[in-house]
Design a protein around this motif. Structure first.
Motif, mmCIF file in Angstrom:
data_model
loop_
_atom_site.group_PDB
_atom_site.id
_atom_site.type_symbol
_atom_site.label_atom_id
_atom_site.label_comp_id
_atom_site.label_asym_id
_atom_site.label_seq_id
_atom_site.Cartn_x
_atom_site.Cartn_y
_atom_site.Cartn_z
ATOM 1 N N ALA A 78 0.848 -1.197 0.000
ATOM 2 C CA ALA A 78 0.000 0.000 0.000
ATOM 3 C C ALA A 78 0.881 1.244 0.000
ATOM 4 N N GLY A 79 0.656 2.140 -0.965
ATOM 5 C CA GLY A 79 1.403 3.397 -1.016
ATOM 6 C C GLY A 79 2.837 3.247 -1.494
ATOM 7 N N ARG A 80 3.212 2.058 -1.922
ATOM 8 C CA ARG A 80 4.589 1.864 -2.402
ATOM 9 C C ARG A 80 4.550 1.224 -3.780
ATOM 10 N N ASN A 88 4.622 8.992 -8.760
ATOM 11 C CA ASN A 88 4.816 10.385 -9.172
ATOM 12 C C ASN A 88 5.176 11.268 -7.990
ATOM 13 N N GLN A 89 6.095 12.155 -8.228
ATOM 14 C CA GLN A 89 6.463 13.126 -7.190
ATOM 15 C C GLN A 89 6.166 14.537 -7.672
ATOM 16 N N PHE A 90 5.796 15.373 -6.717
ATOM 17 C CA PHE A 90 5.778 16.820 -6.951
ATOM 18 C C PHE A 90 6.762 17.397 -5.943
ATOM 19 N N VAL A 128 9.891 20.686 -4.861
ATOM 20 C CA VAL A 128 10.529 21.985 -5.099
ATOM 21 C C VAL A 128 11.978 21.898 -4.605
ATOM 22 N N GLU A 129 12.842 22.680 -5.239
ATOM 23 C CA GLU A 129 14.233 22.803 -4.787
ATOM 24 C C GLU A 129 14.584 24.282 -4.824
ATOM 25 N N SER A 130 15.211 24.757 -3.763
ATOM 26 C CA SER A 130 15.703 26.127 -3.749
ATOM 27 C C SER A 130 17.217 26.058 -3.515
ATOM 28 N N GLY A 189 2.848 5.754 5.029
ATOM 29 C CA GLY A 189 4.240 6.232 5.079
ATOM 30 C C GLY A 189 4.264 7.721 4.784
ATOM 31 N N ALA A 190 5.466 8.273 4.700
ATOM 32 C CA ALA A 190 5.571 9.733 4.509
ATOM 33 C C ALA A 190 4.827 10.164 3.245
ATOM 34 N N ILE A 191 4.029 11.229 3.367
ATOM 35 C CA ILE A 191 3.340 11.743 2.177
ATOM 36 C C ILE A 191 4.207 12.794 1.476
ATOM 37 N N GLY A 192 5.187 13.299 2.201
ATOM 38 C CA GLY A 192 6.111 14.262 1.606
ATOM 39 C C GLY A 192 7.342 14.331 2.478
ATOM 40 N N ALA A 193 8.499 14.605 1.878
ATOM 41 C CA ALA A 193 9.724 14.594 2.673
ATOM 42 C C ALA A 193 10.824 15.360 1.965
ATOM 43 N N GLY A 194 11.803 15.783 2.748
ATOM 44 C CA GLY A 194 12.912 16.510 2.124
ATOM 45 C C GLY A 194 13.945 16.910 3.134
ATOM 46 N N GLY A 195 14.726 17.907 2.780
ATOM 47 C CA GLY A 195 15.761 18.362 3.679
ATOM 48 C C GLY A 195 16.731 19.306 3.010
ATOM 49 N N HIS A 196 17.715 19.695 3.812
ATOM 50 C CA HIS A 196 18.741 20.645 3.382
ATOM 51 C C HIS A 196 19.939 19.861 2.835
ATOM 52 N N TYR A 197 20.633 20.417 1.861
ATOM 53 C CA TYR A 197 21.865 19.775 1.373
ATOM 54 C C TYR A 197 22.922 20.844 1.130
ATOM 55 N N ASP A 198 24.190 20.492 1.465
ATOM 56 C CA ASP A 198 25.284 21.453 1.306
ATOM 57 C C ASP A 198 26.198 21.112 0.140
ATOM 58 N N VAL A 249 17.792 23.369 -0.496
ATOM 59 C CA VAL A 249 16.806 22.662 0.325
ATOM 60 C C VAL A 249 15.621 22.330 -0.577
ATOM 61 N N GLY A 250 15.006 21.190 -0.295
ATOM 62 C CA GLY A 250 13.875 20.807 -1.137
ATOM 63 C C GLY A 250 12.941 19.865 -0.415
ATOM 64 N N ILE A 251 11.816 19.639 -1.057
ATOM 65 C CA ILE A 251 10.828 18.683 -0.532
ATOM 66 C C ILE A 251 10.154 18.027 -1.721
ATOM 67 N N ALA A 252 9.780 16.756 -1.577
ATOM 68 C CA ALA A 252 8.977 16.114 -2.620
ATOM 69 C C ALA A 252 7.806 15.379 -1.978
ATOM 70 N N PHE A 253 6.638 15.544 -2.605
ATOM 71 C CA PHE A 253 5.437 14.826 -2.167
ATOM 72 C C PHE A 253 5.205 13.638 -3.083
ATOM 73 N N GLY A 254 4.643 12.569 -2.546
ATOM 74 C CA GLY A 254 4.248 11.424 -3.358
ATOM 75 C C GLY A 254 2.777 11.585 -3.730
ATOM 76 N N ILE A 255 2.512 11.731 -5.026
ATOM 77 C CA ILE A 255 1.136 11.992 -5.456
ATOM 78 C C ILE A 255 0.222 10.805 -5.141
ATOM 79 N N GLU A 256 0.720 9.572 -5.360
ATOM 80 C CA GLU A 256 -0.113 8.388 -5.094
ATOM 81 C C GLU A 256 -0.498 8.332 -3.615
ATOM 82 N N ARG A 257 0.464 8.648 -2.755
ATOM 83 C CA ARG A 257 0.177 8.578 -1.309
ATOM 84 C C ARG A 257 -0.802 9.669 -0.897
ATOM 85 N N LEU A 258 -0.595 10.876 -1.445
ATOM 86 C CA LEU A 258 -1.537 11.954 -1.117
ATOM 87 C C LEU A 258 -2.938 11.547 -1.537
HETATM 88 P P1 HAM Z 1 11.860 10.456 -0.715
HETATM 89 O O1 HAM Z 1 11.525 10.474 0.723
HETATM 90 O O2 HAM Z 1 12.639 9.296 -1.216
HETATM 91 O O3 HAM Z 1 12.641 11.815 -1.016
HETATM 92 O O4 HAM Z 1 10.549 10.567 -1.578
HETATM 93 C C1 HAM Z 1 9.667 11.646 -1.423
HETATM 94 C C2 HAM Z 1 8.236 11.154 -1.353
HETATM 95 O O5 HAM Z 1 7.950 10.355 -2.511
HETATM 96 C C3 HAM Z 1 7.944 10.227 -0.191
HETATM 97 O O6 HAM Z 1 7.659 10.978 0.980
HETATM 98 C C4 HAM Z 1 6.722 9.478 -0.688
HETATM 99 O O7 HAM Z 1 5.550 10.256 -0.481
HETATM 100 C C5 HAM Z 1 6.997 9.368 -2.164
HETATM 101 N N1 HAM Z 1 7.522 8.026 -2.491
HETATM 102 C C6 HAM Z 1 8.789 7.595 -2.349
HETATM 103 N N2 HAM Z 1 8.896 6.308 -2.755
HETATM 104 C C7 HAM Z 1 7.673 5.929 -3.167
HETATM 105 C C8 HAM Z 1 7.138 4.718 -3.711
HETATM 106 N N3 HAM Z 1 7.895 3.641 -3.938
HETATM 107 N N4 HAM Z 1 5.826 4.686 -4.038
HETATM 108 C C9 HAM Z 1 5.042 5.776 -3.838
HETATM 109 N N5 HAM Z 1 5.493 6.942 -3.337
HETATM 110 C C10 HAM Z 1 6.788 7.019 -2.999
HETATM 111 C C11 HAM Z 1 13.073 12.174 -2.245
HETATM 112 O O8 HAM Z 1 12.836 11.582 -3.264
HETATM 113 C C12 HAM Z 1 13.861 13.457 -2.225
HETATM 114 N N6 HAM Z 1 14.260 13.767 -3.597
HETATM 115 C C13 HAM Z 1 13.045 14.591 -1.610
HETATM 116 C C14 HAM Z 1 13.823 15.865 -1.607
HETATM 117 C C15 HAM Z 1 13.653 16.921 -2.449
HETATM 118 N N7 HAM Z 1 14.821 16.172 -0.804
HETATM 119 C C16 HAM Z 1 15.300 17.379 -1.117
HETATM 120 N N8 HAM Z 1 14.610 17.817 -2.142
#
Ligand code: HAM
Length: 446
Positions: free
Chosen positions: A119-121, A126-128, A130-132, A281-290, A304-313
């Protein structure tokens, strides 16, 4: 013989497709509020991009990438996430030199990870995000966290769990790494084979292990917060204090490490439990990078950025009824009665669409029962019925599908009548509508 869909992938249609559109529309609008611009990067990238950024010690690189040799023997990977591709694009297009800083991008699109489907994996999802890039201030981190929080509020979430932790700067992590190595060295024999490898490549990853005995060990491991340098600690405290000032609830989780290697300082995840207790599980996640940008060949700029999982939302919003605005809405269903009327119906539909009505038309000879079933299916407000009599008299029957009232109308008066009917309806809606601006899909006059 039917051909099966690839395991871990799914077709998105009807309600779900409309739900995805709605979610993406709201997220884009929020990214716009924060002045981010869209970026579209390729789905395929050179494998090296991800080994260098997401990191050799991450499960994503070690086990989950769809990697193949193309016909020119180059190692190509379907992107497991979009952050790395955005950094590559900033470097290759020299955006850091030609654009004013920070560079603020948002993106949406499919990602691929060979994970165990549940479920949710998914293996394609799809991700939505942002990165700054280009500002070191902790307020930039806060801005992205608040964007995430706002996005969830605009989507209708009333209560989300924001979980945060700090990985500190390089020095903090090096000290912590040593402390972890000392701690886990005494337990190497008890650890799973994955963790034995993690011990050598990146002991921080052991904290993320899902094997129960390793998890137990991890709970008693030294805590990152005790190894933060004074400046890393101050940075984290400024962020938590500001979140407090703005009334944004959060929980500090010492064991949060995130599954990608590029982070430093603040990392965060948004979680949500549906009313019936479902947690995908996490619906969106991210963090800072140097060092991410420099890792892929650019200058030392933080981001710094964050990505949401569209399927999970979508999954949790559907469960808790937060998607009510996404029903199909058809203004008019044009119903031909008899073979001869089909051509008239077809041309009438084109005229109505040219006048911006959402129109469905039947292009076959169907019974009344079938026609009204379809009208209901497309959620039409009005039916326009044309048969031989109406053609002979240059008329059409208008039927209001909610009140069931119907009248014959000369075709010449059709557009002005529809205009009146639809405008009155909109005015009435506005009179009764006391929605908050962002909760209402109707167009309020400013
Ligand atoms: P991530 O935590 O690997 O971070 O993925 C972000 C979000 O994508 C997760 O919170 C989840 O909602 C969704 N997601 C991840 N894997 C799956 C999966 N197998 N099926 C469905 N949804 C999934 C990143 O990808 C980083 N790039 C986020 C980020 C942006 N950090 C800094 N900027």
């Amino acid at each position: 013989m039917e051909i099966n869909i690839v395991k871990g992938t799914h077709d998105v249609f009807d309600d779900e497709a409309r739900g995805f559109d709605y979610i993406e529309m709201v997220l884009k609008a929020v990214a716009d509020l924060y002045s981010f611009n869209q970026i579209r990067t390729p789905i395929i990238e050179h494998t090296e991009l991800f080994t260098r950024s997401v990191g050799e010690s991450s499960d994503i690189v070690r086990k989950e990438m769809y990697t193949f040799l193309d016909k020119g023997d180059r190692s190509i990977t379907l992107r497991p996430e979009l952050t790395a591709g955005v950094m590559r694009s900033i470097v290759l297009n020299k955006l850091y030199a030609t654009k004013d800083l920070p560079i603020k991008n948002y993106y949406v699109g499919p990602c691929f990870r060979y994970e165990r489907p549940q479920a949710g994996r998914y293996r394609q999802f799809n991700q939505f995000g942002v990165e700054s890039v280009g500002v070191t201030s902790p307020f930039q981190d806060l801005e992205v966290i608040m964007l995430g929080y706002d996005a969830l509020r605009y989507l209708g979430f009333k209560k989300v769990n924001l979980v945060i932790n700090s990985l500190g700067d390089k020095e903090s992590r090096e000290n912590y790494r040593e402390a972890l190595k000392n701690y886990f060295a005494a337990h190497l024999d008890e650890m799973c084979s994955d963790c034995k490898e993690r011990f050598n490549i990146n002991p921080l990853r052991i904290l993320d292990c899902k094997v129960p005995s390793d998890h137990e060990l991890a709970l008693n491991a030294p805590k990152m917060r005790d190894y933060l340098t004074p400046s890393a600690k101050a940075r984290f405290e400024l962020i938590t204090k500001t979140l407090d000032d703005y009334g944004i609830p959060y929980e500090i989780d010492d064991s949060l490490v995130r599954g990608l290697d590029y982070y430093s300082h603040i990392i965060f995840e948004f979680h949500y439990q549906t009313e019936s207790g479902v947690d995908v599980g996490a619906i969106g996640a991210g963090g800072h990078y140097d060092s991410l940008l420099s890792e892929v060949g650019g200058p030392e700029l933080s981001g710094v950025g964050i990505a949401f999982g569209i399927e999970r939302l979508y999954a949790v919003m559907k469960e808790d009824n937060l998607l009510k605005d996404t029903e199909v809405k058809t203004d008019i269903y044009v119903m031909p009665i008899g073979e001869k009327a089909i051509e008239h119906a077809f041309s009438l539909a084109q005229v109505l669409r040219a006048n911006a009505y959402r129109v469905e038309v039947c292009l076959e000879n169907k019974s009344f029962k079938q026609l009204f079933k379809r009208a209901e299916h497309v959620n039409a407000q009005l039916a326009l019925i044309i048969g031989d009599n109406e053609i002979a008299n240059n008329e059409v029957i208008i039927k209001d599908l909610h009140t069931q009232k119907q009248v014959n109308l000369p075709l010449d008066n059709l557009l002005s009548t529809l205009d009146m009917m639809f405008n009155t309806e909109e005015e009435e809606h506005h009179e009764h509508c006391d929605h908050e601006h962002h909760e209402c899909s109707c167009h309020h006059e400013e």
